[in-house]
Design an enzyme around this catalytic site. Structure first.
Site, PDB file in Angstrom:
ATOM      1  CG  HIS A 290      46.783  23.253  61.786  1.00 14.31           C
ATOM      2  ND1 HIS A 290      47.082  22.206  60.973  1.00 14.31           N
ATOM      3  CD2 HIS A 290      45.635  23.793  61.279  1.00 14.31           C
ATOM      4  CE1 HIS A 290      46.164  22.110  60.013  1.00 14.31           C
ATOM      5  NE2 HIS A 290      45.274  23.071  60.182  1.00 14.31           N
ATOM      6  CG  HIS A 329      47.816  13.457  62.813  1.00 17.38           C
ATOM      7  ND1 HIS A 329      46.488  13.213  62.600  1.00 17.38           N
ATOM      8  CD2 HIS A 329      48.176  14.435  61.967  1.00 17.38           C
ATOM      9  CE1 HIS A 329      46.066  14.023  61.644  1.00 17.38           C
ATOM     10  NE2 HIS A 329      47.049  14.782  61.252  1.00 17.38           N
ATOM     11  CG  ASP A 385      53.661  19.619  59.877  1.00 20.89           C
ATOM     12  OD1 ASP A 385      53.612  20.291  58.842  1.00 20.89           O
ATOM     13  OD2 ASP A 385      52.671  19.345  60.562  1.00 20.89           O
TER      14      ASP A 385
END
Ligand SMILES: CC(C)(COP(=O)(O)OP(=O)(O)OC[C@H]1O[C@@H](n2cnc3c(N)ncnc32)[C@H](O)[C@@H]1OP(=O)(O)O)[C@@H](O)C(=O)NCCC(=O)NCCS
Length: 476
Positions: A290, A329, A385
């Protein structure tokens, strides 16, 4: 509506009994509890633990297709790569809004008027101090503690510094009945999140904490608390970096039912205080799958080291020996829209701090992955990210501080969901079911009657090693 009966429902027939139920569809969702009406006698030899006569259960490990709440906060179209908060596309918010304004929008549902915005900023920037005893407590943490451990601990401890905000002491429904107390905790939590983050950083570098400054913007104040040293005329962070961080904060502010926000809703449903909820949600964010992914991306790029090593790394990923961090994702099956905006922020930061060397490796890796059938067939695209770590690295933040820069803005999303849940008047404790597959009922066997069993690491049944120092193995 579709062709057919025109009814907005699904009809389900239980082939065990022939019973048919019609389950209503609302907003393209069906209530899982409807299936409890499908009861059947135990089949011959069936395990009693299946609870078959009590109704059919819905098994959904890892919540692959289970909506936990009805929400008016954030919408993601994962197939188109689209994200909006309260109806406003993320691209518009990133370009035109500020983090604190977006936080207001998320929490209260509308963009604030000029007067509301002024008051909101003032309140948050005047709730940035933390109790001195809490600061002393944090000073006792190890200098090399992960800053997320410090952040989580600080929020857990903060509950102890706010007994007036604790439903266990003040009454279960205090946040349902008293919106002033709720609003006060919201500004306190947002205000103190940056202070705790800066403290975690200062502990690491062995420097005293800087007191927050209410005359700076939210991200300026964070940079100030982190970086102010001995400048005679109080240090002022570079406005371009403060702006870049503000945009990053907008991009990270909320993302509907991700692992940590769903934790916030789950823990909040027990009516525990919001500080404990934020601690729990932050702990969920800390994991490498995460919020820890941005940190993992830099470790991965550093390990790859050079563009010529990219093909070998991708082969290792395809052989399931490595994970391509920053890709994939649960919801997006297209490029994460935030990753496109973040790419522009990266250039803004590189103009000030210099181009990050690993960017060449990152671009080559992304391009090669997007050409590769392994990734395209699984619809694995860059997520937020992938680039954020490079920006943080260029700005000189330590690697393990990246998840902190993710969690601080995400606190706004946590609070929006916490408030929505309590304001709905429909809060019930979150309590998932399970499907029990363990041993059937059996009777306890006294120790001296149990046979010696073969050691099996697969079942977890192992002879435990001696965990103490070898010096202590000596028996007198
Ligand atoms: C985000 C993530 C946890 C989503 O997981 P998920 O929805 O459970 O997806 P799955 O793990 O079921 O992945 C489906 C397939 O794609 C593969 N896959 C998913 N993400 C991958 C990645 N980053 N690198 C390599 N393979 C990946 C899986 O191995 C699986 O392959 P299979 O069909 O051969 O078994 C996952 O994509 C991941 O681990 N990404 C890297 C960590 C990361 O960047 N997290 C930040 C999220 S914002």
């Amino acid at each position: 509506m579709t062709a057919g009966s025109g009814r907005s429902s699904v009809t389900v027939t239980d082939n065990r009994t022939g019973k048919t139920i019609e389950v209503p569809i609302a907003d393209n969702a069906i209530p899982a509890t409807a299936f409890l009406a499908l009861k059947a006698p135990y089949a011959p030899g069936e395990r009693e633990e299946n609870d078959t006569p009590y109704g059919l259960r819905v098994l959904d490990p890892s919540f692959m297709n289970t909506a936990m709440i009805q929400s008016a906060i954030t919408y993601i179209d994962g197939n188109k790569g689209f994200l909006m908060h309260r109806g406003y596309p993320i691209e518009q918010l990133a370009e035109k809004s500020t983090f604190l304004e977006t936080a207001y929008l998320l929490i209260y549902g509308e963009l604030p008027s000029a007067k509301q915005y002024g008051l909101w900023q003032w309140e948050i920037m005047h709730h940035t101090f933390v109790a001195d005893d809490l600061a002393k407590m944090l000073k006792n943490m190890r200098y090399d503690a992960h800053p997320m451990s410090i952040f989580i601990s600080a929020f857990a401890a903060m509950a102890a510094f706010a007994p007036e905000a604790n439903p266990a002491l003040q009454g279960r429904d205090m946040y349902v009945q008293n919106k002033d107390v709720m609003n006060k905790q919201i500004v306190r939590i947002l205000g103190k999140a940056t202070t705790i983050a800066a403290m975690a950083y200062r502990l690491r570098i062995g420097r005293p904490f800087n007191a927050p400054r209410a005359d700076l913007s939210y991200t300026e104040n964070l940079l100030y608390m982190m970086d102010h040293m001995a400048e005679p005329n109080a240090y002022r962070p570079d406005p371009r970096l403060a702006k870049a961080l503000d945009v990053l904060f907008i991009l990270h502010a909320d993302h509907e039912m991700n692992c940590s926000t769903s934790t916030m809703v789950h823990v909040g449903s027990s009516l525990v205080d919001p500080y404990s909820c934020v601690a729990a949600a932050s702990a969920a964010l800390y994991g490498p799958l995460h919020g820890g992914a941005n940190e993992a991306v830099i470790r991965m790029l550093t390990k790859i080291g050079a563009v010529e090593n990219v093909p070998a790394f991708l082969e290792a990923v395809k052989a399931k020996k490595e994970l391509l961090f920053g890709f994939g994702h649960r919801v997006y099956r297209e490029t994460d829209p935030r990753s496109k905006i973040i790419r522009q922020v990266a250039d803004m930061v590189f103009d000030v701090c210099g181009r990050e060397q690993l960017i060449e490796v990152a671009i080559a890796l992304k391009d090669a992955a997007l050409r590769d059938e392994y990734f395209t067939s699984r619809k694995l695209y860059p997520n937020v990210d992938y680039w954020s770590g490079l920006i943080y690295k260029a700005m000189g933040f330590p690697l393990d501080f990246y998840p902190v820069l993710f969690v601080v803005p995400r606190v706004a999303g946590y609070l929006a969901h916490w408030k929505q849940q309590l304001d709905s008047g429909k809060n019930k404790i979150s309590r998932p079911r399970q499907v029990y597959v363990g041993p059937p009922r059996r009777d306890y066997v006294p120790l001296d009657q149990r046979p010696d069993r073969a050691v099996s690491s697969a079942s977890g049944l192992v002879d435990l090693p001696h965990y103490m120092s070898k010096r202590r193995l000596h028996k007198i």
